[in-house]
Enzyme design. Structure first.
Site, PDB file in Angstrom:
ATOM      1  N   CYS A 390      82.120  79.882  35.566  1.00 50.28           N
ATOM      2  CA  CYS A 390      83.624  79.260  34.751  1.00 50.28           C
ATOM      3  C   CYS A 390      84.756  78.804  35.476  1.00 50.28           C
ATOM      4  O   CYS A 390      84.901  77.539  35.636  1.00 50.28           O
ATOM      5  CB  CYS A 390      84.070  80.838  34.269  1.00 50.28           C
ATOM      6  N   HIS A 514      79.094  82.846  32.296  1.00 49.23           N
ATOM      7  CA  HIS A 514      78.984  83.658  33.211  1.00 49.23           C
ATOM      8  C   HIS A 514      77.775  84.077  33.739  1.00 49.23           C
ATOM      9  O   HIS A 514      76.901  85.380  32.675  1.00 49.23           O
ATOM     10  CB  HIS A 514      79.890  85.074  33.833  1.00 49.23           C
ATOM     11  N   GLU A 516      75.665  85.659  35.474  1.00 50.62           N
ATOM     12  CA  GLU A 516      75.814  86.666  36.690  1.00 50.62           C
ATOM     13  C   GLU A 516      75.718  88.353  35.547  1.00 50.62           C
ATOM     14  O   GLU A 516      75.127  89.590  35.933  1.00 50.62           O
ATOM     15  CB  GLU A 516      76.915  87.185  37.196  1.00 50.62           C
TER      16      GLU A 516
HETATM   17  N1  GLN Z   1      91.088  81.021  33.042  1.00 52.31           N
HETATM   18  C1  GLN Z   1      89.691  80.322  33.435  1.00 52.31           C
HETATM   19  C2  GLN Z   1      89.620  80.187  31.144  1.00 52.31           C
HETATM   20  O1  GLN Z   1      90.108  81.029  30.698  1.00 52.31           O
HETATM   21  C3  GLN Z   1      88.179  80.349  33.889  1.00 52.31           C
HETATM   22  C4  GLN Z   1      88.025  82.127  33.019  1.00 52.31           C
HETATM   23  C5  GLN Z   1      86.803  82.966  33.826  1.00 52.31           C
HETATM   24  O2  GLN Z   1      86.855  82.400  35.052  1.00 52.31           O
HETATM   25  N2  GLN Z   1      86.243  83.604  33.968  1.00 52.31           N
HETATM   26  O3  GLN Z   1      88.878  79.534  31.407  1.00 52.31           O
END
Ligand code: GLN
Length: 553
Positions: A390, A514, A516
């Site tokens: 992400c 993600h 994970e």
């Molecule tokens: N802050 C970034 C976004 O909103 C990444 C979000 C995250 O890593 N979950 O896109």
């Protein structure tokens, strides 16, 4: 309606284990409950769980990871307490937001109903309106299961937990005795001269009894097993049989808790009390894969640097667990060293020198991002296996734009609103949003994977479905530029870039999603397995692929 043969209505849950905590929070009652649940599942029962969080937040989405650990994301996009992650990993099931009950959700619903006149002029009160809503939620989440574990967060005696304990009291009153079991998990500390002390347990059980709840089982968390005399004392003062007092000593690895619970016989006792013993699979037919998985031999150790801003394992819990699952699969021990992304800036990359692989996890806000970008550069330039999740994917785009394409000042618009090159920009549907709760791009979405790419090799498929939680994405205006060299986007969801990789690197993978959150002990997440396989290849640690060994054996 109950069926005539079984007397059991399959649209409702059948048996309930209510888990409360005494003396202090953070005793691992969720792990104890989840471990017991794993054993019941291995004995052939359908097990589910409900986590009650007595705070006023509607969900965990707006909560700071420093206070509560990571925000776990469910397939339906629910942003929930990290304990739900443990339940999913231990029980091997996918849950929905309905399995996390919060005071915010309950009150929001009751107040909305009051405003629309649903209570027909009644005075709306904690009893019965709030307690009824709590009971309804538990029953609905339990629907179709044989056993539903219901864990009340916090500690008995907390003001905010009272309404839940009252709801559980009513619930037990409404159900048959052998359909409900109350388990109280408490701390048994040691005195200076090494004696196990039961007084705190006695007091917390007294508190429970004062509100009409009598535990059926008491589980004592302590460094070592409870002495026989300690169990007898707890039994006497808490009014339970001695065989209903169980030890829960510290173990090195949370995945060993089910083995410990089994050796204590807690699972058998629970089945006995709930009248399930006769239906349980005979011992020899029970699923024993868990034990096999978590006690596998390892051939060596690899070190992975996790570059983040929180010095707290819980803030990146699912990433840690995913690395563990991948380690189990590849037959190596994974030593995760946390590297402060702020510190990266002053000490540059010396903190990474010992690492065999680098992970940059998700995150929000500007603190630490320059350090994360440095970590990406180090991994890219030195051929060190890299996995970006992400924000770690987004920072890999920024790093490449700045250092390879020469787009000075390139950044994510989240972090630098005035950047001349917003290579990462707000998702179009986010533009007019101003409320922060539950409004990101959330939950499971499918990604199409290009054939003959690293992502294809890693997933072994041209499609994957993973969970998301983000507001920003790769800016479509920069995609051609970004793909002009050896970076390529190998996974897409429509116009959205979901996976990136570098052609000329042993393992460089970034995911907008993600992975994970779907990793399980028996289903290690492909991007993490890919990372460890690359590390193993680079470092020459012997790889035991247990799954392959099984096939050829
Ligand atoms: N802050 C970034 C976004 O909103 C990444 C979000 C995250 O890593 N979950 O896109």
């Amino acid at each position: 309606m109950p069926t005539p043969e079984t007397g059991y209505d399959p649209s409702l849950g059948r048996k309930f284990v209510f888990v409360t905590g005494g003396v202090m929070s953070g005793l691992g009652k969720g792990i104890t409950a989840a471990s017991t649940g794993r054993l019941l599942a291995d004995a052939g029962f359908d097990v589910t769980a409900v986590k009650i969080d007595p705070y006023l937040n509607v969900d965990a989405g707006t909560m700071n990871p420093y206070q509560h650990g990571e925000v776990y994301v469910l397939k339906d996009g629910g942003e929930v307490d990290l304990d739900l992650g443990n339940y999913e990993r231990f029980l091997g099931t996918d849950m929905t937001s309905d399995h996390n009950v919060t005071t915010g959700k309950v009150y929001q619903e009751v107040i909305e109903k009051e405003r629309s006149g649903d209570y027909l002029g009644d005075t709306v009160q904690i009893i019965p309106h709030i307690t009824d809503d709590i009971k309804r939620r538990i029953r609905e989440a339990a629907a179709g299961s044989d056993v539903c574990l219901v864990e009340v967060g916090g500690t008995v005696g907390d003001i905010e937990g009272m309404q839940y304990l009252e709801a559980l009291r009513q619930f037990a009153h409404e159900e048959d005795d052998d359909d409900i079991l109350f388990a109280h998990v408490t701390l048994v500390p040691y005195s200076k001269n090494g004696e196990q002390k039961t007084k705190p347990t006695q007091h917390s059980v007294k508190e429970l009894r004062s509100i009409g709840l009598q535990p059926d089982v008491v589980v004592g968390r302590s460094e070592d097993e409870l002495a026989e005399s300690t169990r007898e004392k707890i039994a006497l003062f808490c009014d339970v049989p001695t065989e209903a007092v169980f030890s829960n000593p510290d173990v090195e690895d949370i995945y060993h808790v089910p083995l410990m619970v089994k050796s204590e016989g807690l699972d058998e006792y629970v089945m006995e009390q709930l009248g399930l013993a006769d239906e349980a699979l005979p011992e020899a037919e029970r699923d024993d894969r868990w034990r096999e998985l978590v006690t596998r031999e390892r051939s060596g150790e690899v070190e992975i640097a996790l570059v983040g801003k929180y010095d707290l394992e819980d803030a990146y819990m699912s990433v840690h667990e995913s690395l563990k699952h991948a380690g189990q699969k590849c037959g190596v021990e994974v030593d995760v060293s946390w590297v402060d992304s702020d510190e990266m800036l002053d000490r540059h990359t010396e903190r990474l020198r010992d690492a065999d692989g680098v992970v940059v996890p998700g995150g929000f806000g500007s603190r630490g991002t320059e350090g994360k970008i440095e970590a990406v550069r180090y991994a890219r330039e030195n051929g060190v296996p890299y996995l970006g999740l992400c924000l770690g994917f987004q920072m890999a785009v920024v790093e490449y734009a700045r250092n390879v394409l020469g787009l000075d000042g390139a950044h994510s618009a989240e972090i630098d609103a005035d950047t001349p090159h917003p290579v990462i920009d707000l998702l179009p549907e986010q533009e007019d949003r101003d409320d922060m709760g539950g409004t990101m791009r959330l939950g499971a979405h499918a990604t199409e994977i290009e054939a003959d790419t690293l992502a294809h090799e890693v997933y072994g498929d041209t499609q994957c479905t993973e969970r998301h939680r983000h507001r920003y994405e790769v800016n479509p205006a920069y995609i051609d530029d970004l793909e002009s060299g050896d970076l390529r986007f190998s996974g897409h969801a429509g116009r959205r870039m979901e996976i990136l990789e570098h052609d000329d690197h042993p393992y460089f993978l970034g995911t907008q999603f993600h992975p994970e959150f779907r990793s399980r002990p028996d289903r290690a997440s492909p991007p993490f397995v890919g990372l460890l396989e690359a590390v193993i290849e680079e470092t020459g640690v012997q790889n035991y692929d247990h799954d392959e060994t099984e096939v050829t054996a």
